[in-house]
Write an enzyme that holds these catalytic residues in place. Sequence first.
Site, PDB file in Angstrom:
ATOM      1  N   GLY A 180      34.050  43.792  42.869  1.00 25.59           N
ATOM      2  CA  GLY A 180      33.988  44.694  41.487  1.00 25.59           C
ATOM      3  C   GLY A 180      33.001  45.039  40.989  1.00 25.59           C
ATOM      4  O   GLY A 180      31.985  44.021  40.997  1.00 25.59           O
TER       5      GLY A 180
ATOM      6  N   GLN B 177      27.982  46.595  33.386  1.00 27.92           N
ATOM      7  CA  GLN B 177      27.153  45.464  33.667  1.00 27.92           C
ATOM      8  C   GLN B 177      25.649  46.147  34.255  1.00 27.92           C
ATOM      9  O   GLN B 177      24.850  45.342  34.660  1.00 27.92           O
ATOM     10  CB  GLN B 177      27.860  44.852  35.105  1.00 27.92           C
ATOM     11  CG  GLN B 177      28.931  44.126  34.739  1.00 27.92           C
ATOM     12  CD  GLN B 177      29.760  43.529  35.890  1.00 27.92           C
ATOM     13  OE1 GLN B 177      30.549  44.127  36.547  1.00 27.92           O
ATOM     14  NE2 GLN B 177      29.369  42.320  36.342  1.00 27.92           N
TER      15      GLN B 177
ATOM     16  N   CYS C  27      31.463  36.171  38.286  1.00 25.30           N
ATOM     17  CA  CYS C  27      31.102  37.457  37.610  1.00 25.30           C
ATOM     18  C   CYS C  27      29.686  37.658  38.216  1.00 25.30           C
ATOM     19  O   CYS C  27      28.945  36.731  38.336  1.00 25.30           O
ATOM     20  CB  CYS C  27      31.330  37.223  36.249  1.00 25.30           C
ATOM     21  SG  CYS C  27      30.683  38.860  35.421  1.00 25.30           S
ATOM     22  N   LEU C  28      29.384  38.817  38.595  1.00 23.82           N
ATOM     23  CA  LEU C  28      27.852  39.158  39.035  1.00 23.82           C
ATOM     24  C   LEU C  28      27.192  39.005  37.793  1.00 23.82           C
ATOM     25  O   LEU C  28      25.717  39.016  38.126  1.00 23.82           O
ATOM     26  CB  LEU C  28      27.813  40.612  39.665  1.00 23.82           C
ATOM     27  CG  LEU C  28      28.812  40.639  40.866  1.00 23.82           C
ATOM     28  CD1 LEU C  28      28.746  42.119  41.505  1.00 23.82           C
ATOM     29  CD2 LEU C  28      28.343  39.655  41.984  1.00 23.82           C
TER      30      LEU C  28
ATOM     31  N   HIS D 241      39.637  42.070  35.158  1.00 23.95           N
ATOM     32  CA  HIS D 241      38.251  41.689  35.102  1.00 23.95           C
ATOM     33  C   HIS D 241      37.346  42.622  34.560  1.00 23.95           C
ATOM     34  O   HIS D 241      36.320  42.422  33.651  1.00 23.95           O
ATOM     35  CB  HIS D 241      37.682  40.868  36.036  1.00 23.95           C
ATOM     36  CG  HIS D 241      36.567  40.147  36.164  1.00 23.95           C
ATOM     37  ND1 HIS D 241      36.042  38.793  35.940  1.00 23.95           N
ATOM     38  CD2 HIS D 241      35.317  40.776  36.173  1.00 23.95           C
ATOM     39  CE1 HIS D 241      35.035  38.562  35.856  1.00 23.95           C
ATOM     40  NE2 HIS D 241      34.129  39.729  35.996  1.00 23.95           N
ATOM     41  N   GLU D 242      37.496  43.814  35.388  1.00 24.96           N
ATOM     42  CA  GLU D 242      36.488  44.837  35.184  1.00 24.96           C
ATOM     43  C   GLU D 242      36.849  45.484  33.987  1.00 24.96           C
ATOM     44  O   GLU D 242      35.793  46.087  33.328  1.00 24.96           O
ATOM     45  CB  GLU D 242      36.200  45.784  36.439  1.00 24.96           C
ATOM     46  CG  GLU D 242      36.172  45.119  37.533  1.00 24.96           C
ATOM     47  CD  GLU D 242      34.829  44.384  37.799  1.00 24.96           C
ATOM     48  OE1 GLU D 242      34.655  43.460  38.534  1.00 24.96           O
ATOM     49  OE2 GLU D 242      33.830  44.531  36.971  1.00 24.96           O
TER      50      GLU D 242
ATOM     51  N   HIS E  57      35.043  44.060  31.090  1.00 25.11           N
ATOM     52  CA  HIS E  57      33.904  44.472  30.804  1.00 25.11           C
ATOM     53  C   HIS E  57      33.642  45.681  29.869  1.00 25.11           C
ATOM     54  O   HIS E  57      32.751  45.512  28.984  1.00 25.11           O
ATOM     55  CB  HIS E  57      33.122  44.688  32.340  1.00 25.11           C
ATOM     56  CG  HIS E  57      32.384  43.471  32.895  1.00 25.11           C
ATOM     57  ND1 HIS E  57      31.543  42.570  32.145  1.00 25.11           N
ATOM     58  CD2 HIS E  57      32.903  42.883  34.210  1.00 25.11           C
ATOM     59  CE1 HIS E  57      31.223  41.610  33.168  1.00 25.11           C
ATOM     60  NE2 HIS E  57      32.059  41.611  34.390  1.00 25.11           N
TER      61      HIS E  57
END
Length: 177
Positions: free
Chosen positions: A46, A51, A92-93, A134-135, A138
């Site tokens: 994702g 981000q 998380c990236l 989660h996204e 963000h």
Amino acid sequence: MPLLNILRYPDPRLHKVARPVTIFDARLKQLVADMAETMYDAPGVGLAASQVDVHEQLIIVDISDNQTELRVLINPEITWASSEMQVYDEGCLSVPGVYDGVERPARVKVRALDVDGNTFETTAEGLLAVCIQHEMDHLKGKVFVEYLSPLKRNRIKAKMLKEERELNRDKKRNSDR
Ligand code: K2U
Ligand code: ZN
């Protein structure tokens, strides 16, 4: 197109709130393509536009085993969430190397627009439900470490800042050569 730079926690830009998408044009389609290439390269399942320092309500998700089922959700809204909860070890990236349990509704219904501006609704459970929530966090300027204890979050912040300093020092050494 080059891979996009993924902001690293605790970059303050990760806490900006994304604005709704209103124009469905070639720029948007190119952004989706660049985000997908960046996500697959990471690799991740994702990625939110926040981000990559684009503060528009756009997320992409692909939980398939072979990176063949890209989902694009624009201006996503959760229209229903189960009372049943599930805990998932999230990563998380933007916080590389950190995984910890986060509790979220096990199933959600999401209404969103596709890349052409058409409305659709989807139901998600399991990893897909985790990833979408989660996204969407963000897009609200929220990073998953904010669900953890202050002690854990402060340790993660200190570790990320130390890594950032070392990264910048190595970059400077290389540029001075
Ligand atoms: O937001 C991101 O950085 C993308 C996450 C999405 C994600 C977070 C938590 C749980 C599932 C997905 C990255 O894909 S983190 C890498 C990853 C990959 C598979 C499963 C869990 C985490
Ligand atoms: Zn994330």
